[in-house]
Structures are given as structure tokens and as C-alpha cells.
Design an enzyme around this catalytic site. Structure first.
Site, PDB file in Angstrom:
ATOM      1  N   TYR A 167      39.319  15.222 130.675  1.00  0.00           N
ATOM      2  CA  TYR A 167      38.734  16.182 129.739  1.00  0.00           C
ATOM      3  C   TYR A 167      39.005  15.710 128.317  1.00  0.00           C
ATOM      4  O   TYR A 167      40.133  15.356 127.971  1.00  0.00           O
ATOM      5  CB  TYR A 167      39.335  17.585 129.954  1.00  0.00           C
ATOM      6  N   SER A 168      37.952  15.719 127.496  1.00  0.00           N
ATOM      7  CA  SER A 168      38.109  15.389 126.081  1.00  0.00           C
ATOM      8  C   SER A 168      38.964  16.469 125.442  1.00  0.00           C
ATOM      9  O   SER A 168      38.738  17.662 125.688  1.00  0.00           O
ATOM     10  CB  SER A 168      36.773  15.389 125.356  1.00  0.00           C
ATOM     11  N   GLU A 414      30.658   8.800 124.425  1.00  0.00           N
ATOM     12  CA  GLU A 414      31.399   9.234 125.614  1.00  0.00           C
ATOM     13  C   GLU A 414      30.522  10.252 126.343  1.00  0.00           C
ATOM     14  O   GLU A 414      30.406  11.393 125.923  1.00  0.00           O
ATOM     15  CB  GLU A 414      32.722   9.875 125.211  1.00  0.00           C
ATOM     16  N   TYR A 416      29.243  11.916 130.198  1.00  0.00           N
ATOM     17  CA  TYR A 416      29.719  12.109 131.569  1.00  0.00           C
ATOM     18  C   TYR A 416      28.765  12.969 132.347  1.00  0.00           C
ATOM     19  O   TYR A 416      27.811  13.512 131.772  1.00  0.00           O
ATOM     20  CB  TYR A 416      31.128  12.714 131.574  1.00  0.00           C
TER      21      TYR A 416
END
Ligand code: FAD
Ligand code: A2P
Length: 416
Positions: A167-168, A414, A416
């Protein structure tokens, strides 16, 4: 011949304890502006002890009775990674030895930051939660990094505990309470509900088994797949334990230059790293200059994409920054299922950006400008749609231009 490593001290680079890692003061990156909290070393005792027996790989060195020749020395310092010459916190906690933190109440944001059915009436995936963990100063991180969370499981193939999910991090390095002791995440609850027209390939709740989640949502009349880790996080209560790994990630770090311009493109929970930047740039005490202005002197421009106006994330914070720093912060959003452009196309962030193509293009020509993209896969394609025409007008090919920006560490992705 495998070199026998004796007298490694003569080859080894100095090994400093983890608590001595110095982040660059005065720069955007490593916003704590000083050593990592000393408690980092207590939380990473295993790291420190590993350091004492640091593995030194003496590549190609021949060990003779008389001397040790050290042609290339790679000292792996645990818990840090060198990025562009600076050390950043790195995998202090592994999946085998995670850090056990605790969920704390966050007064800055509510636990659930979306409204029931904000994605659509009856939509199972309406909930996004802002969850804050106390790490006691033991899990230092910088803006743009991620942590891993280990859910108890069972996982997709029945494993317990579940494999880590990344998780960012949604808080700045100092955390939402600015005491360097917490880390916050922005997590969307994954719920797949079987419908006649949409049979589920995978499910972990038979018909009748789905119980109300923390937000009260349940689908007892359907087969349901509940995302293992996102449901674990969204269902957490204050005081619960959480297993944390990391921190990790060097793709989304802020530039060091306080005069940099930052273009942020976020879909859904892709807002998390952007929030961490904006807390530092516009909110935190550490981001304040001596004269009361912000240390950050550039322009920050956020494009946020969500399905419904109701599901805008952290809108209150963005509006506040815009009000306080109108010359430095620009905020645009694309509400895909409510807005259309003049041509009647669905409003994605690239559609919104197309309203400013020239301004954005010119901004990107400035070597101080960085683009950050986070969220759904497919966003990159949108950039091409948005900028290929203006690029070719300037005798450039967008893909090559983007490639060059990546090489220059100015284009950060980034998805996902
Ligand atoms: P899972 O249990 O992993 O299920 C995901 C999907 O897998 C389901 O929809 C289901 O359809 C499918 N599935 C189920 N069983 C099987 C099976 N047996 N075989 C194949 N497929 C199956 N998410 C956020 O919400 N916020 C963030 O800030 C964020 N940051 C991220 C940063 C990075 C760098 C990465 C890589 C990911 C990030 N994610 C983020 C996504 C996050 O890591 C998880 O993937 C997400 O929360 C879903 O995990 P889950 O355990 O809830 O779902
Ligand atoms: P939509 O779902 O209407 O197609 P969330 O993660 O909360 O679902 O939000 C993601 C947002 O990004 C939604 O508004 C979604 O639109 C939008 N989106 C989906 N695909 C893309 C894409 N390829 N590029 C940009 N935005 C996208």
C-alpha cells in the site's frame, strides 16, 4: 576460487548504525530534515545486530596470505538503500519479521472517507478507508514510499497468514500527527459480488455467508469475494494490531529541489502518495520556512480521477491548500461517470488534462518539473492520448519524450 574473506574491515565501507541515517535537511526529499528517529534503531534491533556481522561480498578479490585485494566492495547495509546518493529507509521489516503496530484514531480524517454507495447505488465497492497505525517511530519512511501489510488470511489459496499486499503510504514522513510515530494508508475495500450477468471466477463467501462489514455492508444473497487484505484493513478498529513490512519503493520519491514543479495524476486510491507530498508541501511544520512561507517554492498541480463527485478523496484538504496557496496549488478533478467533455467523452483525468495541454506541455519542458502518476493501470495510455498531438507539433514523439523524462527521473509511475 571462492574468496575466503578475512580481514574484511580493511575493505568494508564504514558501517553506521541504522539510527544514524541522515536525510538531507532543507530538501523536499527526506522531509524530516535530520537523522531518522533514534527509536528506529530499537525497532530494528535485528538490523543492528545483522550489521555487526555485515556480509561483505568481495567480488573477484583473490585472498592471498600476504594481502587482501579489494577490487569491488559491496557492503549491504540493512534497512537503508542509497537512491541518487542519499540513504533512504528500506525494508527495515520483512514478511518473516514484520513490525507489529496498532491502529490509532485519526482526528485528521475519518476512518471511512467515502459515503455509503458513493460509487453508485448498490455498488459493493463504495468504501475507501483512511487508516492510521502507530509505529512508535520504528518504521521511518519518506514521502512516496509504500509499506506491506500482512493479513491473517486465509489467502486466495488458503495460506495463513496471507501474503503481503503493498500500500502506498498516504501520510507524510512525520505522519498525520507530525510526531513521526504514525503511518496512514488510503485503502479501497475490494468486494466482488456475483450477479447473474457476472459470474464470479473466485469467491470466498458462499450464498448466505457474507456478514456485515465494519461499514455495515453485506450481500447475504450472493456469492461474494472479499479482498483478503483490503477487507482486513477496512475492518480494523482502534487498538487492533497490524503487521507491517517495509518501507519500500524508490519510484515515487519527491525531488530534492524546493523549486521543483510537481504534476500529480491520481485515480482513486492513487491519491495516497500525492497526499503524502501535499501534507509535506502545504501542511506540515517541517515544510514551513523561517519566514512562515512554505519551503516548497514551486507549483503543485493535482489531477484526481474518481467515478462520482461523492467519491472524491481528501477533497477537504485539497480545497484548503487551494485556498491558502492559490499561486502554488492547482486542483482539478475528473468525475468519470458524471462529467463529459465538449465532444461528449467520458471525463478521465487525461480528458481533463487535455483542457490544459499547452500549459502542461510547457511546464513539462522545464527540467524542474516532475510528473507523478499513481492508480489504475492504463493511465499511461491516457498521457499519450493527451500529449501526442502537441508533441508532434513540436517535432517530438510523446513516447520518446516520456522515455527521456523517465531517464531524467522526472516521470514517476506507480500503477496497480
Ligand atoms: P485480493 O484478495 O488480493 O483479491 C484481488 C482480486 O483477486 C479479487 O478482486 C479477485 O477477483 C481476484 N482473485 C481472488 N481469488 C483469486 C485466485 N485464486 N486467483 C486469481 N485471482 C483471484 N490499494 C489500495 O487500496 N490503496 C493503495 O494505496 C494501494 N497501493 C498500492 C501500491 C502498490 C505499489 C501496489 C502494487 C498495490 C497497491 N494497492 C493499493 C493494491 C493492494 O496491494 C491490493 O492489491 C488491494 O488492496 C487488493 O488486495 P486484497 O487482498 O484486498 O484483494
Ligand atoms: P470509470 O470507473 O468510470 O471507468 P476508483 O479506483 O475509485 O474506481 O476510481 C478510478 C477512476 O479512474 C474512475 O473514475 C475510473 O473511471 C477512472 N479510470 C478507469 N480507467 C481509466 C484509465 N485508463 N485512465 C484514467 N482513468 C481511468
Amino acid at each position: 576460487e571462492i574468496p575466503r574473506v578475512t580481514g574484511v574491515q580493511t575493505c568494508a565501507l564504514p558501517i553506521s548504525a541504522i539510527g544514524e541515517v541522515v536525510l538531507q535537511p532543507g530538501s523536499l526529499r527526506g522531509s524530516e530534515g535530520g537523522p531518522l528517529p533514534s527509536s528506529a534503531s530499537t525497532g530494528a534491533q535485528m538490523v543492528a545486530s545483522t550489521l555487526a556481522v555485515a556480509v561483505v561480498a568481495v567480488l573477484g578479490a583473490r585472498v592471498t596470505k600476504k594481502s587482501v585485494t579489494c577490487r569491488a566492495t559491496a557492503v549491504k547495509k540493512k534497512g537503508v538503500r542509497v537512491v541518487e546518493g542519499k540513504e533512504i529507509p528500506w525494508n527495515l521489516f520483512s514478511p518473516k519479521a514484520p513490525y507489529q503496530g496498532k491502529v490509532v484514531k485519526n482526528k485528521v480524517q475519518e476512518h471511512t472517507i467515502t459515503k455509503p454507495n458513493s460509487d453508485a447505488p448498490g455498488d459493493a465497492n463504495w468504501e475507501t478507508a483512511h487508516v492510521t497505525f502507530d509505529h512508535g517511530g520504528n518504521v521511518p519512511y519518506i514521502e512516496g514510499q509504500s509499506i506491506g501489510i500482512i493479513a491473517p488470511g486465509p489467502d486466495k489459496k488458503g495460506e495463513t497468514p496471507a501474503k503481503i499486499r503493498l500500500y502506498s503510504i498516504g501520510s507524510s514522513a512525520v505522519g498525520d500527527f507530525e510526531d513521526s510515530k504514525t503511518v496512514s494508508l488510503c485503502v479501497k475495500r475490494v468486494v466482488d459480488v456475483e450477479e447473474e450477468k457476472w459470474p464470479l471466477k473466485h469467491f470466498n463467501r458462499e450464498v448466505g455467508e457474507d456478514k456485515p462489514d465494519k461499514a455495515g455492508t453485506h450481500f447475504p444473497n450472493n456469492k461474494v469475494y472479499r479482498g483478503v487484505c483490503s477487507n482486513h484493513i477496512c475492518d480494523m478498529n482502534v487498538g487492533d494490531d497490524v503487521l507491517i513490512t517495509g518501507p519500500t519503493g524508490a519510484e515515487m520519491l519527491l525531488p530534492e529541489d524546493p523549486n521543483a514543479n510537481i504534476i500529480m495524476l491520481a485515480t482513486g486510491t492513487g491519491i495516497a502518495p500525492m497526499r503524502s507530498y501535499m501534507r509535506l508541501l502545504f501542511n506540515d511544520k517541517v515544510g514551513e520556512a523561517a519566514d512562515g512561507t512554505r519551503k516548497f517554492k514551486g507549483k503543485a498541480w493535482l489531477f484526481m480521477g474518481v467515478p462520482y463527485a461523492n467519491s472524491l478523496l481528501y477533497d477537504d484538504e485539497h480545497v484548503e491548500y487551494k485556498t491558502k496557496y492559490p499561486d502554488q496549488f492547482q486542483y482539478d478533478y475528473a468525475i468519470s461517470r458524471e462529467q463529459k467533455n465538449e465532444a461528449g467523452q467520458k471525463m478521465y483525468i487525461q480528458t481533463k488534462m487535455a483542457e490544459y495541454t499547452e500549459e502542461l506541455w510547457n511546464l513539462m519542458q522545464d527540467s524542474k518539473t516532475h510528473v507523478y502518476m499513481c492508480g489504475l493501470k492504463g493511465m499511461e495510455q491516457g498521457m499519450e492520448e493527451c500529449f501526442s498531438e502537441i508533441a508532434s507539433k513540436n517535432n517530438l514523439v510523446w513516447k520518446d519524450f516520456a522515455k527521456q523524462m523517465k531517464k531524467d527521473h522526472r516521470y514517476h509511475v506507480e500503477v496497480y
